[in-house]
Design a protein around this motif. Sequence first.
Motif, PDB file in Angstrom:
ATOM      1  N   ILE A  89       0.876  -1.167   0.000  1.00 37.18           N
ATOM      2  CA  ILE A  89       0.000   0.000   0.000  1.00 37.18           C
ATOM      3  C   ILE A  89       0.914   1.217   0.000  1.00 37.18           C
ATOM      4  O   ILE A  89       1.576   1.498   1.005  1.00 37.18           O
ATOM      5  CB  ILE A  89      -0.929   0.016   1.230  1.00 37.18           C
ATOM      6  N   GLY A  90       0.982   1.891  -1.113  1.00 39.99           N
ATOM      7  CA  GLY A  90       1.893   3.025  -1.237  1.00 39.99           C
ATOM      8  C   GLY A  90       3.334   2.579  -1.035  1.00 39.99           C
ATOM      9  O   GLY A  90       3.800   1.648  -1.678  1.00 39.99           O
ATOM     10  N   ASP A  91       4.033   3.228  -0.097  1.00 39.57           N
ATOM     11  CA  ASP A  91       5.415   2.871   0.213  1.00 39.57           C
ATOM     12  C   ASP A  91       5.504   1.710   1.201  1.00 39.57           C
ATOM     13  O   ASP A  91       6.585   1.187   1.439  1.00 39.57           O
ATOM     14  CB  ASP A  91       6.166   4.070   0.809  1.00 39.57           C
ATOM     15  N   TYR A  92       4.386   1.347   1.790  1.00 34.25           N
ATOM     16  CA  TYR A  92       4.378   0.303   2.804  1.00 34.25           C
ATOM     17  C   TYR A  92       4.190  -1.068   2.153  1.00 34.25           C
ATOM     18  O   TYR A  92       3.318  -1.258   1.311  1.00 34.25           O
ATOM     19  CB  TYR A  92       3.246   0.550   3.809  1.00 34.25           C
ATOM     20  N   SER A  93       5.019  -2.027   2.535  1.00 37.47           N
ATOM     21  CA  SER A  93       4.925  -3.376   1.998  1.00 37.47           C
ATOM     22  C   SER A  93       4.995  -4.367   3.156  1.00 37.47           C
ATOM     23  O   SER A  93       5.758  -4.171   4.106  1.00 37.47           O
ATOM     24  CB  SER A  93       6.071  -3.633   1.016  1.00 37.47           C
TER      25      SER A  93
END
Length: 145
Positions: A89-93
């Motif tokens: 999600i966006g920069d979050y993995s």
Amino acid sequence: MFIKKNEILLNTRYSKQLEELTDEEFEELVSRADNYIVMRTHFDYTQTKNPLIQQSLKIITWRLVDYLYYCDNELDIENRFEGIASESIGDYSYSLKSANSDVGIGLTGDDELDMLLDALTVGKQKPTYFNVKGSARKRGGKCVF
């Protein structure tokens, strides 16, 4: 049958849905769970008097009824069998599970359920290997333990 219907309904995650099933549909789920136990463990436990095994069979049965109900009513079947390797999600993995997952034929993916089934499984066990070295060979290969 290792467990009564009311015990399953008391423990299941799907009590409302299972209550709505006809008696025949519910009995079919329980019968499938019983068959799964026999096929997976390679033993028919219907005559066991051991209270520990009977308790394990109750837990296994209601968890298998949950598992079978979920499998029968899952809408996204393709993703269920593929598994999710990661989510971004966006920069979050975040990695949800390894691509080398242990889920496969005969495994449900429920660690407790698989552990209980493995504990009751009868059949081939992992062999124990040992080597006979020098002096034992000279005595005709006899080993003293």
